[in-house]
Design a protein around this motif. Structure first.
Motif, mmCIF file in Angstrom:
data_model
loop_
_atom_site.group_PDB
_atom_site.id
_atom_site.type_symbol
_atom_site.label_atom_id
_atom_site.label_comp_id
_atom_site.label_asym_id
_atom_site.label_seq_id
_atom_site.Cartn_x
_atom_site.Cartn_y
_atom_site.Cartn_z
ATOM 1 N N SER A 1 -3.296 1.322 -3.370
ATOM 2 C CA SER A 1 -2.353 0.199 -3.296
ATOM 3 C C SER A 1 -2.082 -0.322 -4.700
ATOM 4 N N GLU B 1 -14.437 0.594 -4.115
ATOM 5 C CA GLU B 1 -13.040 0.494 -4.538
ATOM 6 C C GLU B 1 -12.970 0.298 -6.049
ATOM 7 N N SER C 1 0.837 -1.183 0.000
ATOM 8 C CA SER C 1 0.000 0.000 0.000
ATOM 9 C C SER C 1 0.881 1.245 0.000
#
Length: 95
Positions: free
Chosen positions: A7, A48, A1
């Motif tokens: 990340s 995400e 990350s």
């Protein structure tokens, strides 16, 4: 990350050369290496977002099964190239 929300990963797959004891050079396997990159960004409440790139350098290769299969060598019915550069975009949201 890199940060709490971003990340990434780089990965490599290496397929080694292989020679068979069948007396034919056609069934020997010429190895190859593939590099993949994956990155993700977490928008927290919105989910995400992930981006993946397979075969990053767009290498031209022939898969193991295609190179080593006796049918592929004799009549070409199973002889095919590997996939070129491929992009994947994915959104993940848990609810």
């Amino acid at each position: 990350s890199f940060t709490p929300v971003f990340s990434g990963r780089v990965q490599a797959s290496r397929f080694l050369d292989r020679e068979f004891d069948d007396g034919r050079d056609e069934t020997d396997f010429e190895g190859y290496t593939q590099i993949d990159v994956i990155g993700s960004y977490d928008f927290e409440q919105y989910g995400e977002l992930q981006l993946g790139i397979q075969n990053l350098f767009d290498d031209n290769y022939t898969t193991y099964f295609s190179q080593a299969s006796s049918q592929a060598v004799t009549n070409g019915s199973r002889f095919f190239q590997g996939r070129g550069r491929t992009y994947n975009l994915r959104w993940i949201k848990e609810f």
